[in-house]
Scaffold this active site. Structure first.
Site, PDB file in Angstrom:
ATOM      1  CB  THR A  39      14.686  -0.313   9.408  1.00  0.00           C
ATOM      2  OG1 THR A  39      14.012  -1.417   8.799  1.00  0.00           O
ATOM      3  CG2 THR A  39      15.791   0.188   8.499  1.00  0.00           C
ATOM      4  CG  ASP A  67       3.639   4.129  11.845  1.00  0.00           C
ATOM      5  OD1 ASP A  67       4.421   4.063  12.818  1.00  0.00           O
ATOM      6  OD2 ASP A  67       3.796   3.461  10.808  1.00  0.00           O
ATOM      7  CG  HIS A 137       3.923  -0.230   4.764  1.00  0.00           C
ATOM      8  ND1 HIS A 137       3.109  -0.975   5.577  1.00  0.00           N
ATOM      9  CD2 HIS A 137       5.145  -0.290   5.352  1.00  0.00           C
ATOM     10  CE1 HIS A 137       3.786  -1.434   6.600  1.00  0.00           C
ATOM     11  NE2 HIS A 137       5.033  -1.039   6.482  1.00  0.00           N
TER      12      HIS A 137
END
Ligand code: PGA
Length: 243
Positions: A39, A67, A137
Site C-alpha cells: 500500500t 515494524d 491489523h
C-alpha cells in the site's frame, strides 16, 4: 476521524505524498513513521520525487519504520528493512542518525522494543502512515492486541503468516513480528490509514462501520482525533453510508 475517497490508488498515494511533502516544507524536522508493504509503496516513491523536484529541505527529518518480521535479515528483499532502505533511506540519503528501524535479529528483543520506545519518547511522531492487513491489523498489532501497547513482540496471526508470503521470492517461515504499539499511534499527531483495491473493501467496512474493538485492531483509527482514512473506489465499495 476523516474519510477521503479517491478514484484510484495513484490519486490516493499522490494526496498522501503531497501532504507529507508540504508538512516537511513547513516543519523541516518532521518525524515520519511509515509502514512497509504494497500500500505505501507509491506514496514513498511520489514523496521522494516531490521532495527532490520541489527542492524541499529534508535533511533534518527523522524516519521511523513501523515494524519488522522477527528473525529476518535486512538483506532479505521481503523484510521491512529492505523496503525502508530502498524506498526512503537510500533515495533520500538519510544519515544513520536520522532513521530508526527495528533490529529483528537483536538478541534481546525486549531491549530492542525499549530502545524504540525511548527514541519515540524523545521525539513525537508527526505523521504516521499505515496500511491495513486482511485481518484488520496495523503494523503487527494483531487482533486482540491492547490499544495501550507500546512496542512489542507478537506471535503472528495465521492470516498474516499466509498473506505475508506475497513479499518473498520463496516460501519463508514467519513466526513473530516486532512492532510499534497502538499507544504510539494514538500519540502521533496525524495518522493516515491507507487502503486500495477490492480485497480491502471488507476490512475497510469493518474499520469504518463496525465496532471499535481490540478484536479488530484498525478500528482504533476512530479513536484518533486527527486520523484520515484514504481509500480508493474499490476499497470503499462495501461502505453502506454515503460519505
Ligand atoms: P499491504 O499490507 O499494504 O501489503 O496490503 C498491509 C498490512 O498488512 O498492513
Amino acid at each position: 476521524m476523516e474519510l477521503k475517497r479517491f478514484k484510484n490508488y495513484h490519486e490516493l498515494s499522490d494526496f498522501a505524498a503531497d501532504d507529507i511533502a508540504n508538512s516537511i516544507k513547513n516543519n523541516p524536522s518532521l518525524v515520519l513513521c511509515m509502514a512497509s508493504g504494497d500500500t505505501p509503496k507509491l506514496t514513498a516513491d511520489l514523496l521522494v520525487k516531490k521532495l527532490k523536484e520541489e527542492k524541499i529541505d529534508y535533511s533534518k527529518i527523522t524516519f521511523i519504520g513501523l515494524d519488522e518480521w522477527v528473525g529476518l535479515p535486512p538483506t532479505n528483499s521481503g523484510s521491512c528493512h529492505y523496503f525502508f532502505q530502498n524506498k526512503m533511506i537510500q533515495p533520500l540519503q538519510l544519515k544513520p542518525s536520522q532513521y530508526f528501524l527495528f533490529d529483528a535479529l537483536a538478541k534481546d528483543l525486549s531491549m530492542e522494543c525499549a530502545r524504540m520506545d525511548r527514541m519515540i519518547t524523545d521525539r513525537d511522531i508527526d505523521i504516521m502512515v499505515v496500511g491495513i492487513g486482511m485481518n484488520g491489523h496495523i503494523g503487527f498489532n494483531e487482533p486482540g492486541t491492547s490499544f495501550n501497547n507500546l512496542s512489542h513482540v507478537i506471535e503472528l496471526d495465521e492470516v498474516t503468516k499466509s498473506v505475508g508470503q506475497k513479499y518473498f521470492n520463496e516460501q519463508v517461515e514467519l513466526g513473530k513480528g516486532i512492532t510499534l504499539g497502538f499507544k504510539h499511534l494514538l500519540n502521533a499527531k496525524k495518522v493516515f490509514l491507507m487502503a486500495n483495491g477490492s480485497k480491502k473493501a471488507e476490512v475497510i467496512k469493518k474499520t469504518v462501520e463496525g465496532q471499535v474493538t481490540e478484536n479488530f485492531p484498525a478500528s482504533i483509527i476512530r479513536q484518533h482525533e486527527n486520523s484520515v482514512i484514504l481509500i480508493d473506489e474499490e476499497a470503499a465499495s462495501l461502505l453502506s453510508k454515503p460519505r
